[in-house]
Design an enzyme around this catalytic site. Structure first.
Site, PDB file in Angstrom:
ATOM      1  N   TYR A  67      33.372   5.080 -24.337  1.00  0.00           N
ATOM      2  CA  TYR A  67      33.643   4.798 -25.815  1.00  0.00           C
ATOM      3  C   TYR A  67      34.013   5.541 -26.821  1.00  0.00           C
ATOM      4  O   TYR A  67      34.514   5.430 -27.774  1.00  0.00           O
ATOM      5  CB  TYR A  67      32.777   3.867 -25.815  1.00  0.00           C
ATOM      6  CG  TYR A  67      32.742   2.169 -25.580  1.00  0.00           C
ATOM      7  CD1 TYR A  67      34.133   2.334 -24.372  1.00  0.00           C
ATOM      8  CD2 TYR A  67      32.214   1.785 -26.102  1.00  0.00           C
ATOM      9  CE1 TYR A  67      33.888   0.416 -23.902  1.00  0.00           C
ATOM     10  CE2 TYR A  67      32.513  -0.254 -25.982  1.00  0.00           C
ATOM     11  CZ  TYR A  67      33.091  -0.438 -24.154  1.00  0.00           C
ATOM     12  OH  TYR A  67      33.334  -1.558 -24.227  1.00  0.00           O
ATOM     13  N   ASP A  86      26.586  -1.639 -22.897  1.00  0.00           N
ATOM     14  CA  ASP A  86      26.914  -0.471 -23.145  1.00  0.00           C
ATOM     15  C   ASP A  86      28.247  -0.509 -23.136  1.00  0.00           C
ATOM     16  O   ASP A  86      28.789  -1.255 -22.261  1.00  0.00           O
ATOM     17  CB  ASP A  86      25.254   0.079 -22.736  1.00  0.00           C
ATOM     18  CG  ASP A  86      26.142   1.084 -23.028  1.00  0.00           C
ATOM     19  OD1 ASP A  86      26.155   2.181 -24.260  1.00  0.00           O
ATOM     20  OD2 ASP A  86      25.732   2.032 -22.056  1.00  0.00           O
ATOM     21  N   SER A  87      29.299   0.819 -22.852  1.00  0.00           N
ATOM     22  CA  SER A  87      30.128   1.082 -21.854  1.00  0.00           C
ATOM     23  C   SER A  87      29.739   1.778 -21.047  1.00  0.00           C
ATOM     24  O   SER A  87      31.105   1.591 -20.385  1.00  0.00           O
ATOM     25  CB  SER A  87      30.245   2.523 -23.372  1.00  0.00           C
ATOM     26  OG  SER A  87      29.396   4.019 -22.793  1.00  0.00           O
ATOM     27  N   HIS A 145      23.863   7.385 -23.011  1.00  0.00           N
ATOM     28  CA  HIS A 145      23.895   8.128 -21.923  1.00  0.00           C
ATOM     29  C   HIS A 145      22.942   9.650 -21.258  1.00  0.00           C
ATOM     30  O   HIS A 145      22.511  10.097 -20.732  1.00  0.00           O
ATOM     31  CB  HIS A 145      25.033   8.602 -21.911  1.00  0.00           C
ATOM     32  CG  HIS A 145      26.147   7.015 -20.702  1.00  0.00           C
ATOM     33  ND1 HIS A 145      26.756   6.697 -21.844  1.00  0.00           N
ATOM     34  CD2 HIS A 145      26.357   7.259 -19.507  1.00  0.00           C
ATOM     35  CE1 HIS A 145      27.004   5.408 -20.515  1.00  0.00           C
ATOM     36  NE2 HIS A 145      27.352   5.667 -19.943  1.00  0.00           N
ATOM     37  N   CYS A 203      22.810   8.986 -27.989  1.00  0.00           N
ATOM     38  CA  CYS A 203      23.767   8.539 -27.165  1.00  0.00           C
ATOM     39  C   CYS A 203      22.703   8.671 -25.709  1.00  0.00           C
ATOM     40  O   CYS A 203      22.047   9.027 -24.974  1.00  0.00           O
ATOM     41  CB  CYS A 203      24.502   9.962 -26.746  1.00  0.00           C
ATOM     42  SG  CYS A 203      25.946   9.092 -24.986  1.00  0.00           S
ATOM     43  N   CYS A 235      25.124   0.968 -27.330  1.00  0.00           N
ATOM     44  CA  CYS A 235      26.292   1.642 -27.599  1.00  0.00           C
ATOM     45  C   CYS A 235      26.158   2.986 -28.835  1.00  0.00           C
ATOM     46  O   CYS A 235      26.493   1.599 -29.425  1.00  0.00           O
ATOM     47  CB  CYS A 235      27.283   1.193 -26.890  1.00  0.00           C
ATOM     48  SG  CYS A 235      28.801   2.828 -26.855  1.00  0.00           S
ATOM     49  N   ASN A 236      25.795   3.996 -29.249  1.00  0.00           N
ATOM     50  CA  ASN A 236      25.895   3.851 -29.961  1.00  0.00           C
ATOM     51  C   ASN A 236      27.093   4.702 -31.103  1.00  0.00           C
ATOM     52  O   ASN A 236      27.833   3.887 -31.832  1.00  0.00           O
ATOM     53  CB  ASN A 236      25.182   6.259 -30.233  1.00  0.00           C
ATOM     54  CG  ASN A 236      23.892   5.954 -30.165  1.00  0.00           C
ATOM     55  OD1 ASN A 236      23.415   6.334 -31.292  1.00  0.00           O
ATOM     56  ND2 ASN A 236      23.580   5.383 -29.475  1.00  0.00           N
ATOM     57  N   GLU A 241      28.221   8.636 -15.687  1.00  0.00           N
ATOM     58  CA  GLU A 241      28.939   8.035 -15.259  1.00  0.00           C
ATOM     59  C   GLU A 241      28.806   7.729 -13.632  1.00  0.00           C
ATOM     60  O   GLU A 241      28.486   7.546 -12.814  1.00  0.00           O
ATOM     61  CB  GLU A 241      29.795   7.856 -15.863  1.00  0.00           C
ATOM     62  CG  GLU A 241      30.539   5.447 -15.870  1.00  0.00           C
ATOM     63  CD  GLU A 241      29.679   4.649 -16.646  1.00  0.00           C
ATOM     64  OE1 GLU A 241      29.230   4.326 -16.139  1.00  0.00           O
ATOM     65  OE2 GLU A 241      28.875   5.243 -17.625  1.00  0.00           O
TER      66      GLU A 241
END
Ligand code: DGL
Length: 266
Positions: free
Chosen positions: A38, A6-7, A187, A185, A69-70, A152
């Protein structure tokens, strides 16, 4: 081992469901927080980052990688699979878009709001996948570029985040006609409560975690040759290219128990 890429900390919303459903498999998590978001990267950058992450996970002993990660799944996965993976025979890299759409396509929804990053929206991956599997579903794509970085930074569950979620969702055309929301996403499940509240808890808001975990379980049943290569000691490793203390804090809060990340470069 199964690798998860993932990012940043978003992919934890996928791996938590995989741990719940398939607890015995050894897993390695790699979050590229140093280079997120990303969602604002170009296609060629995402191809490079994804391939670097995949090679790192292969070197760590993973034969199967889930690109949580999408943005990377939508923009870069196909190119990586078609042009690079042949140098690692027997290894597989799977994305999250197809399984998400497969699981959601036959539940009777007519107008699905797909919330994603700019890169995912630009790729039109969800529009194309839904059109292939159930063309009667209308997809409304909306990018929320600030949400990933704010999560994040630890801002989920804050007034600032709630204001931002409300601001972004108020830009969606005709929200009253939407009958389901997909958090496309990794997140976004961190702000799911705020999204549900915006829609007054009247329509379902889907996380991808359980959709992807169920599709992974099915994949392992259909691919015993891959399943045999995976470790089943329940070991769990977490790596970040970013700040370890931040990742530890966000992961421990999410999971409700202590999680320790290690720092790495890809
Ligand atoms: N986790 C990424 C995704 O699922 C988005 C966050 C970012 O922009 O890095 O698309």
């Amino acid at each position: 081992m199964i690798g998860f890429f993932d990012s940043g900390v978003g992919g934890l919303t996928i791996i938590e469901e995989v741990h719940r459903r398939l607890p015995s498999y050894g897993t390695v998590y790699l979050g590229d927080s140093a280079r997120m978001p990303y969602g604002e990267k170009r296609h060629d950058e995402l191809v490079q980052f994804l391939w670097e992450g995949a090679q790192w996970l292969f070197a760590r002993g993973c034969s199967l990688i889930i690109v949580a990660c999408n943005s990377a799944s939508a923009s870069a996965l196909r190119e990586v699979q078609q042009t690079k993976l042949s140098s690692f025979p027997g290894r597989r890299i799977l994305g999250v878009i197809r399984p998400t759409v497969e699981e959601l396509s036959h539940q009777g929804y007519k107008r699905i709001l797909v919330l994603s990053t700019t890169a995912t929206k630009k790729s039109e991956a969800y529009v194309h996948e839904f059109a292939k599997i159930n063309p009667s579903i209308q997809v409304i794509s909306h990018a929320c570029p600030n949400w990933g970085p704010m999560v994040e930074e630890g801002k989920a569950v804050s007034i600032e985040m709630k204001i931002e979620v409300n601001r972004e969702l108020s830009l969606v055309d005709d929200p009253s006609a939407i009958d389901a929301v997909l958090l496309a996403c990794t997140h976004y499940p961190y702000v799911r409560e705020d999204v549900e509240a915006f829609f007054l808890y009247k329509i379902p808001v889907f996380n991808q975690g359980n959709l992807v975990a169920s599709s992974l379980e099915d994949y392992l049943l259909r691919h015993p040759e891959m399943e045999r290569t995976l470790t089943k000691d329940g070991a769990r490793e977490y790596f970040t290219t970013g700040d370890v203390a931040n990742a530890d804090f966000l992961a421990s809060k999410r999971f409700g128990y202590d999680v320790r990340f290690q720092n790495t470069f890809v």
